[in-house]
Structure formats: C-alpha cells, structure tokens
Design an enzyme around this catalytic site. Structure first.
Site, PDB file in Angstrom:
ATOM      1  N   ASP A  37       0.689  -1.191  -0.157  1.00  0.00           N
ATOM      2  CA  ASP A  37       0.080  -0.037   0.055  1.00  0.00           C
ATOM      3  C   ASP A  37       0.820   1.505   0.074  1.00  0.00           C
ATOM      4  OD1 ASP A  37      -2.389  -1.283  -0.014  1.00  0.00           O
ATOM      5  OD2 ASP A  37      -2.253  -1.602   2.192  1.00  0.00           O
ATOM      6  N   ARG A  38       2.009   1.316  -0.392  1.00  0.00           N
ATOM      7  CA  ARG A  38       3.000   2.276  -0.519  1.00  0.00           C
ATOM      8  C   ARG A  38       3.182   2.801   0.793  1.00  0.00           C
ATOM      9  NH1 ARG A  38       4.721   2.134  -5.208  1.00  0.00           N
ATOM     10  NH2 ARG A  38       6.054   3.872  -4.971  1.00  0.00           N
ATOM     11  N   LEU A  39       3.094   2.049   1.932  1.00  0.00           N
ATOM     12  CA  LEU A  39       3.295   2.550   3.490  1.00  0.00           C
ATOM     13  C   LEU A  39       4.875   1.928   3.583  1.00  0.00           C
ATOM     14  CD1 LEU A  39       1.960   4.104   5.512  1.00  0.00           C
ATOM     15  CD2 LEU A  39       1.427   1.872   6.752  1.00  0.00           C
TER      16      LEU A  39
END
Ligand code: FMN
Length: 199
Positions: A176-178
């Site tokens: 989640d591009r975290l």
C-alpha cells in the site's frame, strides 16, 4: 525482514555495504551504480550516474575527470548527494555530505587497475566539453595511444573523490506504499543516530 532503526546495523556505511551485497546476490545489474548530484556556484543542481569504487569509514569513492561538470561543481561547492536504486529488491539508499578530492597516490592505484582502453578514453576525453564529431574523439584517443605505447600515465585532470556521509537513508518498499524509511545522521562527535521517517 522489514527495516527498523532497531534492527539495521548501527553503522550505516556497513548497512549500505550489506545492501549492495544483497543487490549483487539478487543479480541486480551494476549494483554499485549511483546517481550523484552536485550543484554549481549558483546552486543549480545536476545529476548523473557514477560507479562506486570503494566504501569504507571515510565514505563513498568514485573516479572522474576533475574538469568535468561534476568536478567543477565540487571544486566550487564541495557537497554531493547520492542515490542508489536496486529494482529487484525494491530498495533505495541515499547519502549526502561533503565531497573531498582523493590524493593522487590513491587515484594512481585505481588508475593502474583500469584496462588500457579505459585509460586511453579517460586520458583523451576533455569530459563534459563540446567536440565536433566522433572522428575527432577517436583521433584524440589514437594520438594518446601513440604517445604512450606502454603505460598510460595518470592524467593530471583525472582522479578520485570521496563523498563523506553525513546523512544516510534506507528506503524499502512495503504494501500500500506505506514504505519503511530509516535515516541516520552523524552527530558532532561522529556517532550515528537513526530514526524512522514517514513514507
Ligand atoms: C551506469 C553508469 C556509470 C557511470 N560511471 C561513471 C564513473 O564512474 N565516472 C564518470 O566519470 N562517469 C561515469 N558515467 C558517465 C556519467 O554519468 C556522466 O555522463 C559523465 O561523468 C559526465 O558527467 P558530468 O558532465 O555531469 O560531469 C557513468 C554512466 C553510467 C550510465
């Protein structure tokens, strides 16, 4: 294992070496290539890839033409920033700090390890300056080769630099591009302090 200030090596230079070794083991092409940013006297930046030819407590060593754009930049504004990206591992590392010229004896050791063809190209090229044609460039190489049929001497305008890390950041892709980011900063006493940054 996801990265965290508590689990990475307390010394970011060793950590960087570990990530380069991981990239090499993963078959990443040119794992030692990094984008090197410099800026001129007006602060105008420029960036290009160079190859890392040594990493130790002093910093990141690379070699180039001292009269090139990047060479002229650091002669006036002795700061640089580096970025590595290893696609197969989805990892990035960044380094920034002052840039110093390596002494000629250190440059000579590396120069002597280079193939003759690379030496001739480096000796013949007035890197980053205009030339009218490929033919002129090849004639310049032939002229240097004829002048130095045996050993090609280290040109006075060519040599090494060391980018001395003041900050080093490790970035690893997460879902989640975290993403995970850990930044190290060097304190006045030379010790390193690592902290997590938001993605
Ligand atoms: C993967 C890669 C590695 C490179 N390694 C070097 C290097 O170690 N030294 C160098 O002078 N140029 C190297 N180059 C060429 C530079 O990117 C650049 O074109 C050249 O140094 C002139 O840059 P400047 O005009 O900004 O000084 C490399 C290029 C690539 C694509």
């Amino acid at each position: 294992m996801p990265i965290d200030p508590a689990t990475l090596d307390p010394n970011p230079i060793r950590q960087l070496g570990g990530w380069i070794a991981d990239a090499e083991a993963a078959g990443v092409a040119l794992p030692t290539a990094f984008a090197l940013a410099t800026a001129d006297a007006d602060g105008v930046p420029s960036v290009r890839f160079v190859l890392l030819h040594g990493l130790d407590d002093d910093g990141l060593r690379y070699y180039t033409n001292r009269g090139s754009r990047k060479g002229r930049d650091v002669a006036i504004n002795p700061w640089g920033a580096a970025a590595f990206w290893w696609a197969a591992l989805d990892r990035q590392a960044r380094v920034s700090g002052p840039v110093r010229q390596l002494p000629d004896d250190a440059s000579l050791d590396y120069w002597r390890s280079r193939p003759r063809g690379s030496q001739l190209s480096a000796a013949a090229s007035d890197q980053s300056r205009e030339i009218g044609s490929r033919e002129e460039l090849e004639a310049a190489v032939a002229e240097v080769a004829a002048r130095h049929p045996d050993e090609v001497p280290l040109p006075p305008f060519w040599g090494g630099y060391v980018l001395i890390p003041q900050s080093v950041e490790f970035w690893e892709s997460r879902s989640d591009r975290l993403h995970d980011r850990v930044e190290y900063r060097r304190g006045a006493d030379g010790s390193w302090h690592a902290r997590r940054l938001q993605p």
